[in-house]
Design a protein around this motif. Structure first.
Motif, PDB file in Angstrom:
ATOM      1  N   GLU A 158       0.831  -1.211   0.000  1.00  9.18           N
ATOM      2  CA  GLU A 158       0.000   0.000   0.000  1.00  9.18           C
ATOM      3  C   GLU A 158       0.867   1.264   0.000  1.00  9.18           C
ATOM      4  N   LEU A 159       1.951   1.236   0.780  1.00  8.08           N
ATOM      5  CA  LEU A 159       2.819   2.418   0.844  1.00  8.08           C
ATOM      6  C   LEU A 159       3.546   2.622  -0.490  1.00  8.08           C
ATOM      7  N   GLN A 160       4.023   1.523  -1.078  1.00  5.72           N
ATOM      8  CA  GLN A 160       4.669   1.618  -2.383  1.00  5.72           C
ATOM      9  C   GLN A 160       3.669   2.154  -3.415  1.00  5.72           C
ATOM     10  N   GLN A 161       2.442   1.657  -3.353  1.00 11.79           N
ATOM     11  CA  GLN A 161       1.418   2.103  -4.293  1.00 11.79           C
ATOM     12  C   GLN A 161       1.125   3.594  -4.095  1.00 11.79           C
ATOM     13  N   TYR A 162       1.171   4.026  -2.830  1.00  8.24           N
ATOM     14  CA  TYR A 162       0.946   5.441  -2.530  1.00  8.24           C
ATOM     15  C   TYR A 162       2.017   6.296  -3.230  1.00  8.24           C
ATOM     16  N   ILE A 163       3.287   5.871  -3.114  1.00  9.42           N
ATOM     17  CA  ILE A 163       4.379   6.639  -3.741  1.00  9.42           C
ATOM     18  C   ILE A 163       4.168   6.699  -5.259  1.00  9.42           C
TER      19      ILE A 163
END
Ligand SMILES: C[S@@+](CC[C@H](N)C(=O)[O-])C[C@H]1O[C@@H](n2cnc3c(N)ncnc32)[C@H](O)[C@@H]1O
Length: 249
Positions: free
Chosen positions: A14-19
């Motif tokens: 999710e954090l990678q997708q956010y970036i």
């Protein structure tokens, strides 16, 4: 925590997708999006061999900050990092791009042509080592200049050999960037654990042994760089790990 193996260091998908969604995709060049689509169409999940968009933006920033003009790339595939470089360097900049796979290069080539940057690229269809040896010989004969910037993303078992040649080919002050220096985060694991961890990854196909050999090489390579006085280094926690080496001697 992520519930499946991911290439990114951030073990939160999710954090990678956010970036990616928040800062990378909105800034990704239209031609790079097109190249990714062409890669997806031809190679499906193997498109993950392309550097991810956030790493592409990082490379583009480095190229512009260093004012790189004379560049080299080892490991082209369909050309995501290559097109990134070609778009970032000035109109008279040059890239020597080496890969054993010409078919993959030709998948991205129509987009590179459409982007109007093909004239900056000299693609060399070959194993990298003999090409690098020729470049070293040319430089020693004073026929070649040093490179400002090199991006290395090919055979992980050859990184130490590439590095020796980089110490001849780079200008003093030049930058070589090594990709995948955290190797799917397995560099911190014992071999058995890494094997088990990667078993579920669809990209492995039947090449788990090749992956494990690559892992051992990267582990050794990271140690080698840490003790090499010829370079200043910074290992950056982006994507699959990227190590910047500035030649100082
Ligand atoms: C991860 S892909 C490169 C991805 C590329 N940088 C991009 O962003 O699209 C690795 C590439 O290295 C190439 N390669 C592997 N071993 C090589 C070698 N010994 N010499 C030259 N190229 C090699 C493969 O054919 C493959 O296309």
């Amino acid at each position: 925590m992520a519930d499946k193996v991911t290439k990114t260091l951030l073990h939160s998908i999710e954090l990678q997708q956010y970036i990616l969604d928040t800062s990378a995709y909105p800034r990704e060049h239209q031609f790079l999006k097109e190249l990714k689509e062409a890669t997806m169409e031809k190679y499906g999940r193997l498109r993950e061999l392309n550097v991810p968009s956030d790493e592409g933006l990082f490379l583009s920033m480095l190229l512009k900050l260093t004012g790189a003009k004379r560049t080299l790339e080892i490991g082209v595939f369909t050309g995501y990092s290559l097109l990134t470089t070609a778009l970032a360097i000035p109109p008279d900049g040059q890239i020597i791009a080496i890969d054993t796979d010409k078919e993959a290069y030709e998948v991205g080539l129509p987009v590179i042509k459409k982007a109007g940057v093909e004239h900056k690229i000299k693609f060399v269809h070959s194993d990298a080592i003999p090409v690098l040896d020729n470049l070293v010989a040319e430089k020693e004969n004073e026929q070649g200049e040093g490179f400002d910037f090199v991006f290395v993303d090919a055979d992980k078992t050859a990184y130490a050999s590439y590095h020796e040649r980089m110490m001849d080919l780079l200008k003093v002050g030049g930058l070589v960037v090594y990709d995948n220096t955290l190797w799917y985060s397995t560099v911190r694991m014992e071999e058995d654990e890494a094997r088990e961890y990667m078993r579920s990854n669809e990209m492995m196909g039947d090449d788990l042994d090749g992956f494990i050999a690559g892992r051992a090489s990267i582990v050794g390579f990271n140690k080698l760089l840490a003790s090499d006085p010829r370079v200043e280094i910074s290992q950056v926690s982006i994507a699959d790990g990227v190590t910047l080496c500035r030649r100082v001697l």
